[in-house]
Design an enzyme around this catalytic site. Sequence first.
Site, PDB file in Angstrom:
ATOM      1  CD  GLN A   1       0.219 -17.100  -0.791  1.00 13.13           C
ATOM      2  OE1 GLN A   1       0.361 -18.288  -1.076  1.00 13.13           O
ATOM      3  NE2 GLN A   1      -0.337 -16.235  -1.621  1.00 13.13           N
TER       4      GLN A   1
ATOM      5  CE1 TYR B   1      -5.405   7.212  -4.128  1.00 12.31           C
ATOM      6  CE2 TYR B   1      -6.554   6.709  -6.181  1.00 12.31           C
ATOM      7  CZ  TYR B   1      -5.957   6.286  -5.005  1.00 12.31           C
ATOM      8  OH  TYR B   1      -5.907   4.943  -4.702  1.00 12.31           O
TER       9      TYR B   1
ATOM     10  CG  ASP C   1     -10.165  -8.696  -3.925  1.00 11.48           C
ATOM     11  OD1 ASP C   1     -11.201  -8.028  -4.093  1.00 11.48           O
ATOM     12  OD2 ASP C   1      -9.022  -8.234  -4.107  1.00 11.48           O
TER      13      ASP C   1
END
Length: 392
Positions: A36, A213, A291
């Site tokens: 999108q 990190y 996800d």
Amino acid sequence: MSPSPLRVAIVGSGIGGLTTAIALQQKGFQVDVYDQASELSEIGAAVSIGGNGMRVLDAIGIGQAIRDASSNLQRIEFHHWQTGEIFYEHPMGDWYDEHFGGPFLGIHRADFHRVLLEGYAGQPKLGRRAVAVNESPDGVEVEFADGSKVEADLLIGADGLRSAVRQHVTGPDEAVFSGMTCFRGVVPVDKVPGGDKFGLTFFLGPNRHLVCYPVRGGEGINFVAYVPDPDWTLESWSAKAEPAEAVAAFEGWTDTVTTMLGNVEETGRWALYDREPLRKWSTDRVTLLGDAAHPMLPHAGQGSNQALEDVGALATYLTADGLGVAEALQRYEQVRKARTRQIQLGSRGNATCFQLPDGPATEERNARLLSLPDNVAWIHGYDVFTAVQETL
């Protein structure tokens, strides 16, 4: 005459979507990726990739390119929020590689995305927001907001927490707000006190914690700073905050933290959501990945790694002898669902563990850290290809 290659449409051009596209192209599938977004822009955040995820990247031939674009994290450290003192540390680097079958890397999302775009034979089709899915026994059609439609033999929804494809598979459901927000950014290493010695570094304190990190060969330090905030509910990659807001949220913490937060040029901020584990991931022609299937809070560092494991499993089943598309999708769902559910729920619990006030509960947690390598071995040492072969 040989059969035509399977036509695959992937909605979502993030880590999961593009890695899937590369894996399936290598197996002879015709793959198109839709997103999108109107343009592919750099997001000021990084991800960590462990041995379980690297195993998949190595299998599709881009592991070395990812290594070259990453920082190999040499140790894990936990620091007291106020004094900055280390209360637990353990080597990573070679030790981690030997125990878990691959390195533990920190990589900027933009660098990861660049490697994936170079590995994908094509370009994602942008400005395509999926709004409807129409499935038949012979195939699947995706409708986009601009009025265009595409047909495929298989549709993979890799379109994130608010997946449009998931609506077709499971019906409507609600994202679960964690009550927590995070500040994210990358700071030049020379503006972080002691940053040149950082590995995977945690600062744990009451009601807050920060993880940082190195990325880009140690040139920058990526940080994610977590604070409870039930009123900030905006879940957006593009939302910004002033660095001073993050500094104020960590007032009283060690100078290492506040200096790092204050020296970032641009701070992203977004609310943290996940969803309840799904009972169903697939139909006969449509499945979910990453996800879209199992959104998880970042407190186990496994969102991207679980998407990569999904890729390894799905690509293997889709090319297994004797399996049609529908059965391949069901096998994929079955082998992935219990593991991702366990990590999803564990990620929720880690936030509480990381944000304890000083006292007996903190002392108990710190004692448990002595067993950390053994406690996470089931996650980091997992071989998705072995797990799949055991079911074929």
